[in-house]
Design an enzyme around this catalytic site. Sequence first.
Site, PDB file in Angstrom:
ATOM      1  CG  ASP A  85      -2.239  -0.757   0.669  1.00 51.33           C
ATOM      2  OD1 ASP A  85      -2.526  -1.402   0.125  1.00 51.33           O
ATOM      3  OD2 ASP A  85      -3.314  -0.554   1.163  1.00 51.33           O
ATOM      4  CB  CYS A 126       1.183  -6.238   3.047  1.00 53.42           C
ATOM      5  SG  CYS A 126       3.257  -5.925   3.922  1.00 53.42           S
ATOM      6  CG  ASP A 127      -1.592  -2.633   4.353  1.00 56.36           C
ATOM      7  OD1 ASP A 127      -0.785  -2.829   4.363  1.00 56.36           O
ATOM      8  OD2 ASP A 127      -2.641  -1.338   4.463  1.00 56.36           O
ATOM      9  CE  LYS A 128      -6.526  -2.837   1.937  1.00 55.57           C
ATOM     10  NZ  LYS A 128      -5.405  -2.069   2.010  1.00 55.57           N
ATOM     11  CB  CYS A 198       5.167   0.279   7.929  1.00 54.95           C
ATOM     12  SG  CYS A 198       5.685   0.369   6.074  1.00 54.95           S
ATOM     13  CD  GLU A 450      -4.392   2.480   2.691  1.00 52.08           C
ATOM     14  OE1 GLU A 450      -5.087   1.260   3.918  1.00 52.08           O
ATOM     15  OE2 GLU A 450      -3.348   2.674   2.508  1.00 52.08           O
ATOM     16  CB  SER A 476      -2.582   4.773   5.616  1.00 47.19           C
ATOM     17  OG  SER A 476      -1.432   4.222   6.527  1.00 47.19           O
TER      18      SER A 476
END
Length: 559
Positions: A85, A126-128, A198, A450, A476
């Site tokens: 992202d 990570c995110d998704k 992150c 985002e 985010s």
Amino acid sequence: MGRPLGGPRSAAMVSGVERAPHRSLLYALGLGRRELEGPLVGVIHAFSEVVPGHTHLRQVAEAAKAGVWAAGGTPLELATIGVCDGLAMNHTGMRYSLASRELVADSVEVMARAHALDALVLIPNCDKIVPGMLMAAVRLDLPAIVVSGGPMLAGRLDGQAVDLSDVFEAVGAVRAGKLDKRALARLEEAACPGCGCCAGMFTANSMNCLTEALGIALPYNGTIPAVHSARLRLAREAGRQVMAVLSAGTGARSIITRASLLNAVAVDMALGCSTNTVLHLLAIAQEAGAELSLADFEAAGARTPQLCALSPAGEHHLEDLHAAGGVPAVMRRLLAGRLVDGGCPTVTGGTVGQNLATLALNGPSAVIASLTSPLRPQGGLAVLKGNLAPDGAVVKQGAVDPTMLRHRGPARVFDGEAGAAAAILNGQIRPGDVVVIRYEGPRGGPGMPELLTPTASLAGMGLDAAVALITDGRFSGATRGAAIGHLSPEAAAGGPIALVDEGDEVVIDIPGRSLTVNVSATELERRQAGRTGPSRDLHGLLARYARSVGSAATGAVLT
């Protein structure tokens, strides 16, 4: 002839005379009959050389495979996609991020069903990718364990801990004349020191922590740093343990239930997680056939105090949370306050309460507050409603400056992120303004991008305590400030955010859980006639996604 071939599902692919061609293909992989006697376990990761959180996932997968081998299974390594992202932010790439969640879920389903896998070790980071794999797990209802790649360590610069959100905010500081470009160059080289997702309580770490609360991951999955050897030991144990889950015949839907989802919501509130967790938990619930709604988030937020304030809401990072006892330390406090259900089953074979009773945990610390002296009496997230968001909106209230919890100001309206970001960086937004960014919802974006660049720019320019931002898009986990997203219905679906005009007074009352525009219902109805949004020339995936995606209020899932 040895043992029967295959496990409970893979036997359909490898057992019997008519499956000789299938066995021949598996022998071509270097497997032998002995390997086909064991259950086939998919070890599915999202390795790539473009995502910092995923560059080490093959190493994690090797450790997980070793655990499967040791427990008598036959691991088969597979891969799926994964979007970073941060790299996709503030350009067309961000429109693909949320859509990729569904692709990840679909690809795991395809590979598991097409190859008759008996169980899964899922390795996201990570995110998704985390929610996508969880959606697939409950959709398939196979025995499954999640072991993530782990968080990145915080960077160090001049003796201070820094992370990616500092870099995003520094861009605004440079434009405001508060930071020079040489200082920015030093920061960007220091903020992300190596592999892992992150370092703050951004979306990836939020979701990885919530896998523990859901019971689908082993303790400390969310917080062991990516570069620590304990991450590989955890992966090896996950490989061994998935064989026990398979032996017990425990599918993912037996682990992820309404009760465990409510545990995750409570932990979400205590940790001060990303607003994106709302979208993802709602989507996972739908796949699991479990009831979950925005009302559950609001109820949990009202009774669950916030115990942690990690970056961007505070100075601590995931490595600090881990040193303080990680998610189990948070859950033990919540269990003592009867804020989570200790009877929920987990992939360890024990219940939540049994697991927590066996762990040696630290007491209250600077990172994890006690229930008697919480950081906030209410949870980190809040759900707002009003004539701007009849179906709801979400804010990370734990990252809002106290002076902005209640705010009213003139609307500065933008039909998309680009115009708003330019106005902010060019100094056209003034203290007191309410930036309105619309047509960035699931359908209108499409992809509900985002909006970290606008919010980080406001923070970097020192305006996060003076300017609010509302949107039908999302944020985010690195966002801080009075940033309210997920306004539903979205503008592209005829939501009232589409009817706001430049200069209208917007009234934000986070403690009162309301978000309104000071315009009469009659006037809003008058504006509705003939009002249209920007046209988008869509092709391929985004066109298909825009046609079939649902509301953010129900998880932005495909219909």
